[in-house]
Design a protein around this motif. Structure first.
Motif, PDB file in Angstrom:
ATOM      1  N   GLU A 255     -49.171 -28.799  42.253  1.00  0.00           N
ATOM      2  CA  GLU A 255     -50.054 -27.693  41.869  1.00  0.00           C
ATOM      3  C   GLU A 255     -51.392 -28.307  41.472  1.00  0.00           C
ATOM      4  O   GLU A 255     -51.418 -29.268  40.705  1.00  0.00           O
ATOM      5  CB  GLU A 255     -49.508 -26.920  40.656  1.00  0.00           C
ATOM      6  CG  GLU A 255     -48.035 -26.562  40.697  1.00  0.00           C
ATOM      7  CD  GLU A 255     -47.664 -25.555  41.776  1.00  0.00           C
ATOM      8  OE1 GLU A 255     -48.584 -24.975  42.398  1.00  0.00           O
ATOM      9  OE2 GLU A 255     -46.462 -25.370  42.013  1.00  0.00           O
ATOM     10  N   ALA A 256     -52.478 -27.748  42.014  1.00  0.00           N
ATOM     11  CA  ALA A 256     -53.808 -28.255  41.655  1.00  0.00           C
ATOM     12  C   ALA A 256     -54.650 -27.112  41.118  1.00  0.00           C
ATOM     13  O   ALA A 256     -54.839 -26.097  41.796  1.00  0.00           O
ATOM     14  CB  ALA A 256     -54.484 -28.862  42.883  1.00  0.00           C
ATOM     15  N   LEU A 257     -55.118 -27.263  39.886  1.00  0.00           N
ATOM     16  CA  LEU A 257     -56.103 -26.301  39.367  1.00  0.00           C
ATOM     17  C   LEU A 257     -57.462 -26.830  39.803  1.00  0.00           C
ATOM     18  O   LEU A 257     -57.552 -27.715  40.633  1.00  0.00           O
ATOM     19  CB  LEU A 257     -55.983 -26.191  37.846  1.00  0.00           C
ATOM     20  CG  LEU A 257     -54.585 -25.805  37.333  1.00  0.00           C
ATOM     21  CD1 LEU A 257     -54.619 -25.572  35.830  1.00  0.00           C
ATOM     22  CD2 LEU A 257     -54.063 -24.558  38.033  1.00  0.00           C
ATOM     23  N   GLY A 258     -58.528 -26.327  39.219  1.00  0.00           N
ATOM     24  CA  GLY A 258     -59.830 -26.879  39.610  1.00  0.00           C
ATOM     25  C   GLY A 258     -60.427 -26.067  40.734  1.00  0.00           C
ATOM     26  O   GLY A 258     -60.281 -24.846  40.747  1.00  0.00           O
ATOM     27  N   ALA A 259     -61.077 -26.745  41.666  1.00  0.00           N
ATOM     28  CA  ALA A 259     -61.865 -26.054  42.691  1.00  0.00           C
ATOM     29  C   ALA A 259     -61.059 -24.949  43.367  1.00  0.00           C
ATOM     30  O   ALA A 259     -59.954 -25.180  43.843  1.00  0.00           O
ATOM     31  CB  ALA A 259     -62.328 -27.066  43.735  1.00  0.00           C
TER      32      ALA A 259
END
Ligand code: AMP
Length: 425
Positions: free
Chosen positions: A131-135
């Motif tokens: 899981e990637a938050l951010g952009a």
């Protein structure tokens, strides 16, 4: 206990040698690669409050309605075994507050779905997910797909296809539902019973129905993008452009919707040619999820590890290559020798030597038989005579030659064997 009680629960498996070597390889390759992309591991509990899943996955989804293992705990709280990894990870990240900004995490662990067990579909299965938050943009979605393809290459898994589509934004949702309803209304009566129900509750799910008649109907209507805003169509085009730049071929699949309500914009699924009906090895997408009154947006994917490993095994039934240290077997003739060997074994292991010994009293013959069965490269034999002289008989198991050595020479020889097989840095 009857022998039936010794079986795991239907749809769940014990995983051990030799198959476990695949699991170890797949997981360690992934850990290495994920660190190159800046991901940290997180291990969330396998049990969560049921509300964590109901709120984030959507309470009309099949997973929540039919497949969760839900029970009341002793305090009367409704708990569920996690059916997927994203909701728990998002609960964790939301709890971090501002510290969660830009976090990239991965998890590896069991998931539970009370589905009808069949080939490729289990009740306890394992996912490796990120899981990637951010952009929150098309570049981030393309990077995720690139990471997945990199993982497939690292594992040596060929013949897989990345299928992509878009779910648009939450604002598109009404227009999409309306558009689909209009397009499907003339043939509503020909839909399967499930889809007749989905028509009112979750019309998007009609698109990925496996029923042949429903499939034909859906093939004849416009793709979902036709009902979306121009901005959502542009977003999908951007993702495709970035993937082209990255040299990653993908198939557009207008019927792909993914089962959970939290998805927005890009969704994708990776299929593998050798798997038959349950051929999806991974799913992914961008999502928005409400946690404690706040909307969190991220992008992620999950591989189904049983299916990844089944696909890998198709090409290589003998299993992955392993380099393990040669085995040394300690043979003890008499109680005193056994006592001394117990201490010697520990000293050898602390220096990285793989060694075993028989702790039940056994004859020389039976201990040598055990050494052979275990594939030992060398045996160290000690009886009263050797103990008295402070020496060891070191026997080479492949050619049968043997010699008497003292402790420094023994250590020297056995520890050198370990150093010789250490991989080059
Ligand atoms: P999903 O989010 O449901 O698409 O799940 C992601 C991946 O997990 C799928 O592509 C499958 O590889 C795997 N998976 C999902 N459900 C099961 C199951 N019941 N048994 C085995 N693997 C599964």
């Amino acid at each position: 206990m009857s022998s039936q009680n010794l079986q795991p629960i239907q749809g769940m498996s014990d995983i051990t040698t030799p198959e476990i070597f695949w699991w170890q390889k797949v997981e360690s390759d992934a850990r290495h690669l994920l660190s190159l992309y800046g991901f940290e591991e997180v291990r969330t509990p396998v049990v969560e409050y049921t509300a964590v899943f109901e709120r984030s996955l959507g309470d009309t989804t099949d997973v929540v309605q039919k497949e969760m293992y839900t029970f009341m705990d002793r305090g009367g709280r409704s708990l569920s075994l996690r059916p997927e990894g994203t909701a728990g990870v998002m609960r964790f990240l939301a709890g971090l507050g501002p510290e969660a900004a830009g976090k990239r995490v991965y998890y590896i662990g069991p998931m539970f779905r009370c589905e009808r067990p069949q080939a490729g579909r289990k009740r306890q299965f394992h996912q490796l997910g990120v899981e990637a938050l951010g952009a929150a943009n098309a570049g981030a979605d393309a990077e995720m797909i690139a990471l997945q393809v990199h993982l497939l290459n690292q594992w040596g898994l060929e013949n897989s296809t990345v299928n992509i589509n878009t779910r648009g934004t939450p604002e598109d949702r009404q227009a999409v539902s309306r558009g689909l309803a209009e397009a499907l209304t003339p043939q509503r009566d020909q839909l399967c019973e499930d889809c007749k129900r989905r028509f009112d509750t979750n019309i998007l799910r009609v698109l990925d129905c496996k029923n042949e008649a429903c499939g034909k109907i859906v093939d004849g209507i416009p793709p979902v993008t036709a009902f979306m805003s121009e901005a959502s169509r542009q977003y999908l085009e951007q993702v495709r452009r970035f993937l082209k730049l990255l040299n990653i071929p993908v198939c557009m699949n207008p019927r792909l919707v993914r089962g959970l309500d939290y998805y927005v914009h890009t969704v994708w699924e990776i299929t593998h040619g050798a798997l038959g009906a349950q051929n999806a090895i991974a799913g992914g997408g961008r999502y928005q999820m409400e946690m404690d009154g706040r909307v969190i947006e991220g992008v992620g994917f999950a591989f189904g590890l049983e299916r990844v490993i089944a696909s890998l095994q198709q090409g290589k039934p003998s299993g992955p290559e392993r380099s393990v240290a040669p085995l040394v077997w300690l043979v003890s003739l008499g109680d005193k020798a056994m006592e001394e060997n117990l201490v010697l074994a520990q000293a050898l292991r602390q220096r990285g030597v793989r060694c075993e010994l028989e702790l039940n009293k056994g004859s020389m013959k039976s201990q040598m038989r055990a050494a052979n069965r275990a594939g030992a490269a060398q045996a160290v034999i000690r009886g009263d005579q050797e103990l008295e002289k402070g020496l060891f008989v070191l026997k080479n198991m492949s050619d049968g030659s043997q010699k008497e050595v003292d402790l420094p020479a023994l250590m020297n020889e056995l520890v050198r064997g370990v150093v010789a097989i250490e991989p080059a840095k």
